[in-house]
Design an enzyme around this catalytic site. Structure first.
Site, PDB file in Angstrom:
ATOM      1  N   GLY A 225      -0.634  -5.960  -7.317  1.00 44.41           N
ATOM      2  CA  GLY A 225      -1.236  -6.297  -6.030  1.00 44.41           C
ATOM      3  C   GLY A 225      -0.314  -5.972  -4.875  1.00 44.41           C
ATOM      4  O   GLY A 225       0.519  -5.066  -4.948  1.00 44.41           O
ATOM      5  N   SER A 226      -0.425  -6.742  -3.808  1.00 42.37           N
ATOM      6  CA  SER A 226       0.290  -6.429  -2.568  1.00 42.37           C
ATOM      7  C   SER A 226       1.752  -6.840  -2.637  1.00 42.37           C
ATOM      8  O   SER A 226       2.132  -7.767  -3.367  1.00 42.37           O
ATOM      9  CB  SER A 226      -0.384  -7.139  -1.388  1.00 42.37           C
ATOM     10  OG  SER A 226      -0.117  -8.531  -1.424  1.00 42.37           O
ATOM     11  N   GLU A 245       3.759  -4.735 -10.005  1.00 40.48           N
ATOM     12  CA  GLU A 245       3.351  -3.383  -9.617  1.00 40.48           C
ATOM     13  C   GLU A 245       2.721  -3.535  -8.244  1.00 40.48           C
ATOM     14  O   GLU A 245       1.608  -4.025  -8.097  1.00 40.48           O
ATOM     15  CB  GLU A 245       2.360  -2.823 -10.643  1.00 40.48           C
ATOM     16  CG  GLU A 245       2.280  -1.299 -10.617  1.00 40.48           C
ATOM     17  CD  GLU A 245       1.435  -0.788  -9.468  1.00 40.48           C
ATOM     18  OE1 GLU A 245       2.024  -0.491  -8.396  1.00 40.48           O
ATOM     19  OE2 GLU A 245       0.225  -0.700  -9.618  1.00 40.48           O
ATOM     20  N   LEU A 246       3.469  -3.089  -7.214  1.00 40.39           N
ATOM     21  CA  LEU A 246       3.150  -3.475  -5.845  1.00 40.39           C
ATOM     22  C   LEU A 246       2.708  -2.328  -4.951  1.00 40.39           C
ATOM     23  O   LEU A 246       2.553  -2.513  -3.749  1.00 40.39           O
ATOM     24  CB  LEU A 246       4.371  -4.171  -5.219  1.00 40.39           C
ATOM     25  CG  LEU A 246       4.899  -5.374  -6.000  1.00 40.39           C
ATOM     26  CD1 LEU A 246       6.121  -5.966  -5.305  1.00 40.39           C
ATOM     27  CD2 LEU A 246       3.826  -6.428  -6.182  1.00 40.39           C
ATOM     28  N   CYS A 280      -2.701   2.875  -5.864  1.00 39.87           N
ATOM     29  CA  CYS A 280      -1.277   2.742  -5.524  1.00 39.87           C
ATOM     30  C   CYS A 280      -0.574   4.091  -5.435  1.00 39.87           C
ATOM     31  O   CYS A 280       0.454   4.213  -4.766  1.00 39.87           O
ATOM     32  CB  CYS A 280      -0.577   1.881  -6.565  1.00 39.87           C
ATOM     33  SG  CYS A 280      -1.262   0.226  -6.722  1.00 39.87           S
ATOM     34  N   GLU A 374       1.737   1.052   3.168  1.00 39.26           N
ATOM     35  CA  GLU A 374       0.688   1.533   2.261  1.00 39.26           C
ATOM     36  C   GLU A 374      -0.662   1.339   2.941  1.00 39.26           C
ATOM     37  O   GLU A 374      -1.086   0.206   3.175  1.00 39.26           O
ATOM     38  CB  GLU A 374       0.724   0.762   0.943  1.00 39.26           C
ATOM     39  CG  GLU A 374      -0.346   1.215  -0.038  1.00 39.26           C
ATOM     40  CD  GLU A 374      -0.328   0.430  -1.333  1.00 39.26           C
ATOM     41  OE1 GLU A 374      -0.456   1.057  -2.402  1.00 39.26           O
ATOM     42  OE2 GLU A 374      -0.182  -0.801  -1.286  1.00 39.26           O
TER      43      GLU A 374
END
Length: 474
Positions: A225-226, A245-246, A280, A374
Site C-alpha cells: 500500500g501507501s 511493498e510501498l 506500483c 507516486e
C-alpha cells in the site's frame, strides 16, 4: 449479502459494506465489515492453528495450492468480470491478472514441494568432527496480510499462497474498495479440506486495522500500500517481522544505443496507462537521450493518444477509471501544479468523472509532485538527458527504488545500471513494469522492505532453525 470468512467459515457482520463500480458508481455487490468479536475469533483461530498448519505435509500444502490454482482457472471469467466491476480495470487487464494468479498459486505448490532446507558440514574445523547441521525454515507464526485495491486477486495471492506453502495461518484484510474478489477466493478456499483457522478473509475498515497490526498473535505483517501507512506500521510494531511493498515512481531510460524507438514508445505508452497508471511499477518518469528526443517524442505522444479510454467493461477499452473521485481530484491537482511550475502538456490532461485521459508532460521540474511522488494515475513525464550517465543519475534521484527499465542492448550499460541503480529490479530492453510472479519483487528506500515472489515471501514468513547431529562418521 456476500459472506466473508472467519477461520474458514462463511460469516456476516452487522455493518454493511457496499461496493460500487469506479466508472459509474453502480452497485457491484454488498458484503459487511467483520465485527470486533469476529476479528478476535479469526485471530485466535489462526494462533491455535499455527502448530497443525506447520505440521502439514508438503503433499498436503502443495495439493491445496494446486487445487486453488485449478479452481481459479475454471472460474477465470467470473473472477475477471468481478475485478473489472469493483476495481475498474479494463477486462483485458483483469483477465491477465487472473492468469497471473493461477500461475502464482501453481508456483507456490511447486515451491512447497521443494522447501527442504540445507545440509552443512561442520567438520571443517577439528573441534566439530563428526557433526553436521541441518538448517530448515519454520513459520514465524500466523501472518497478517494487508492487500491493496489495484490487484485485488493477484496481490492477495501473493499474501495467501506463500503462507499456505510454508504452513502458516493467514488473516487477510482486503482493501475496503475491492473486497469482493478476495471473498470469492475465500469461497474457493473454504471448499477445501484445510485445518480450521488456516485462513480468514476479513473486511475491516482501514481506521480499525491498527489493532490487527498490534496483535502479538500475528508476528508477521505483510503490507502492500501507501508509503505513509507503511511507515506507520513499521513504527508501531518494530518487534515484528514486517514486509512492506510501498510503490514508487518507476523510470525508463531510452539509451543512446537504442534504435527501435517505435517499440519503446509502444511499451512505455501501454505500461504507463494499463491500470490507469495504478500500478506500483507503472512507467511514470521517462528519460530520453538527447540524440533521440526529436524522433522519440512524437512517437510516444502518438502511442499514448492511440489508447482508448472509457468503460472498462467494453472489450475495446485500454484505459479505465481511477479508483475513486478523490484519486482523480489529486491527479488533476498534480497535473495543474506541474503546469504552474513550467511543465507542458503534450497530450491528455483532461478528466471525465473518474477517468483521467492518458497524459504526457514535459519540461517539468524534478521537485514537482508528478516527478517526485507516486502519482498512481495515467500520467508520465518525459525529460531529455544529455547522455546515459545523466539518465542513470536522474533515475536514482528519487525517494523511491522499486524497479527501473533501461532500453539498451549494451551489456556494459546493463551491468552498470544493475550495479548503480538503488532499486529492487532493473529491466533491460523493456519497461520497469515487467514482473514475473516467481522472481523476487520489492524495493528499497521509500519503496519498502522485504520481497514478494513466492520463494522470497516464504523466506520472509519463516525463520531458520538449526539441527546439529553429533557422533556421525562423515
Amino acid at each position: 449479502m456476500i459472506p466473508f470468512y472467519v477461520a474458514g467459515r462463511p460469516a456476516t457482520g452487522s455493518e454493511p459494506l457496499t461496493v460500487r463500480h469506479p466508472y459509474d458508481t453502480s452497485v457491484v455487490g454488498e458484503t459487511s465489515y467483520a465485527t470486533a468479536e469476529q476479528v478476535e475469533e479469526a485471530v485466535a483461530a489462526a494462533f491455535a492453528a499455527a502448530g497443525p498448519a506447520a505440521a502439514l505435509s508438503a503433499a498436503d500444502r502443495a495439493g491445496a495450492l494446486d487445487e486453488i490454482s485449478a479452481r481459479i482457472k475454471r472460474r477465470a471469467e467470473e473472477f475477471a468480470q468481478l475485478i473489472t466491476a469493483e476495481n475498474g480495470k479494463p477486462l483485458k487487464w483483469a483477465r491477465a491478472e487472473v492468469a497471473r494468479a493461477v500461475s502464482t498459486f501453481r508456483w507456490a505448490a511447486e515451491e512447497a514441494r521443494r522447501f527442504s532446507g540445507e545440509l552443512q558440514r561442520l567438520d571443517t574445523d577439528p573441534a566439530a568432527a563428526g557433526r553436521i547441521a541441518l538448517v530448515r525454515r519454520f513459520p514465524r507464526g500466523p501472518v497478517l496480510g494487508i492487500a491493496p485495491f489495484n490487484f485485488p486477486l493477484n496481490l492477495v495471492a501473493h499474501k495467501v499462497a506463500p503462507a499456505l506453502a510454508v504452513g502458516a495461518p493467514i488473516v487477510l484484510k482486503p482493501a475496503p474498495a475491492t473486497p469482493l474478489t478476495a471473498l470469492l477466493l475465500g469461497e474457493i478456499m473454504s471448499q477445501l479440506d484445510l485445518p480450521a483457522g488456516l485462513f480468514s478473509v476479513l473486511p475491516v475498515p482501514n481506521d480499525r486495522a491498527a489493532a490487527l497490526v498490534a496483535d502479538p498473535r500475528l508476528p508477521v505483517v505483510s503490507f502492500t500500500g501507501s508509503g505513509p501507512v507503511g511507515a506507520q506500521i513499521r513504527a508501531a510494531v518494530p518487534h515484528k517481522h514486517v514486509t512492506l511493498e510501498l510503490g514508487g515512481n518507476a523510470a525508463a531510460l531510452i539509451a543512446q544505443d537504442w534504435t527501435d524507438l517505435d517499440h519503446a514508445a509502444q511499451r512505455i505508452a501501454t505500461f504507463s496507462n494499463y491500470q490507469a497508471g495504478q500500478s506500483c511499477i507503472a512507467v511514470q518518469r521517462v528519460f530520453v537521450h538527447r540524440d533521440h528526443a526529436e524522433a522519440f517524442t512524437p512517437k510516444l505522444v502518438a502511442a499514448v493518444e492511440a489508447l482508448r479510454s472509457g468503460d472498462p467493461r467494453d472489450e475495446a477499452t485500454d484505459v479505465g477509471p481511477v479508483v475513486d473521485s478523490r484519486a482523480a481530484d489529486r491527479i488533476e491537482e498534480w497535473i495543474a501544479e506541474a503546469v504552474t511550475k513550467g511543465g507542458r502538456v503534450l497530450t491528455g490532461g483532461t478528466r471525465s468523472g473518474t477517468t483521467i485521459s492518458p497524459t504526457v508532460l514535459t519540461d517539468v521540474p524534478p521537485d514537482a509532485k508528478v516527478c517526485a511522488e507516486e502519482i498512481f494515475g495515467p500520467v508520465l513525464v518525459l525529460t531529455v538527458v544529455d547522455d546515459d550517465e545523466a539518465g542513470l543519475t536522474a533515475i536514482d534521484d528519487s525517494a523511491y527504488g522499486l524497479q527501473a527499465g533501461i532500453f539498451t542492448r549494451h551489456l556494459d550499460l546493463a551491468f552498470e545500471s544493475h550495479r548503480r541503480l538503488h532499486v529492487g529490479g532493473v529491466i533491460i530492453g523493456d519497461v520497469p513494469t515487467f514482473r514475473a510472479d516467481q522472481m523476487p519483487y520489492g524495493g528499497v528506500k521509500g519503496s519498502g522492505s522485504g520481497r514478494e515472489g513466492i520463494a522470497s515471501a516464504m523466506d520472509d514468513y519463516t525463520e531458520p532453525r538449526v539441527l546439529v547431529l553429533t557422533g556421525l562418521a562423515l
